[in-house]
Motif scaffolding. Sequence first.
Motif, mmCIF file in Angstrom:
data_model
loop_
_atom_site.group_PDB
_atom_site.id
_atom_site.type_symbol
_atom_site.label_atom_id
_atom_site.label_comp_id
_atom_site.label_asym_id
_atom_site.label_seq_id
_atom_site.Cartn_x
_atom_site.Cartn_y
_atom_site.Cartn_z
ATOM 1 N N GLN A 1 0.831 -1.209 0.000
ATOM 2 C CA GLN A 1 0.000 0.000 0.000
ATOM 3 C C GLN A 1 0.865 1.259 0.000
ATOM 4 O O GLN A 1 0.561 2.225 -0.706
ATOM 5 N N ALA A 2 1.946 1.240 0.776
ATOM 6 C CA ALA A 2 2.827 2.416 0.839
ATOM 7 C C ALA A 2 3.471 2.691 -0.513
ATOM 8 O O ALA A 2 3.554 3.839 -0.947
ATOM 9 N N GLN A 3 3.920 1.636 -1.197
ATOM 10 C CA GLN A 3 4.560 1.849 -2.500
ATOM 11 C C GLN A 3 3.559 2.342 -3.533
ATOM 12 O O GLN A 3 3.869 3.218 -4.342
ATOM 13 N N GLY B 1 0.692 3.836 -2.887
ATOM 14 C CA GLY B 1 -0.003 5.048 -2.455
ATOM 15 C C GLY B 1 -1.511 4.887 -2.449
ATOM 16 O O GLY B 1 -2.237 5.831 -2.753
ATOM 17 N N GLU B 2 -1.962 3.715 -2.093
ATOM 18 C CA GLU B 2 -3.403 3.472 -2.017
ATOM 19 C C GLU B 2 -3.699 2.509 -0.890
ATOM 20 O O GLU B 2 -2.822 1.806 -0.405
ATOM 21 N N GLU B 3 -4.953 2.507 -0.452
ATOM 22 C CA GLU B 3 -5.376 1.607 0.610
ATOM 23 C C GLU B 3 -6.352 0.596 0.033
ATOM 24 O O GLU B 3 -7.319 0.968 -0.641
ATOM 25 N N THR C 1 3.077 -6.123 -6.741
ATOM 26 C CA THR C 1 2.561 -5.040 -7.584
ATOM 27 C C THR C 1 2.323 -5.516 -9.010
ATOM 28 O O THR C 1 1.304 -5.189 -9.630
#
Length: 137
Positions: free
Chosen positions: A16-18, A20-22, A72
């Motif tokens: 999620q951090a890479q 940029g979404e939840e 990803t």
Amino acid sequence: MADTPLEALVTVDAVQAQLGEEFVEPVRTQVEVFVARARSEMLRVAPALNAHLTANSVDPVLVCGVGVDVVTRAIEDMRIGWRVTEETFPDVTTRFAAAAEEFIYLTAGQVAKLHPVATPNAPVAGSAGAYVVSLSG
């Protein structure tokens, strides 16, 4: 049971951090499966990975990056369609390519990042082979 170093590094939160979404359900559950499969694949190609992480003989940032990149790639494949390489709008054109043998896989470059880099005159932890012992100090 405490998390192994790999389990602590390659997580849904890291993905999620890479990106940029939840992720929310049901996508979060799907990503959890991808993360588990990525960890297993990483351990399959580098069985001593957790030992190398504990001994600081591999870079944990690189290891995390490899795992997150594998996940990803799987997420992107699910979003655009597995084997789909191109879509064109407004005229609908979809091109397909031969799919990789596996849905979750590591490239040769990614596999290399999971193994320690040997330094001159020092054996790699967990490896067999000859090494040089200097008697002159």
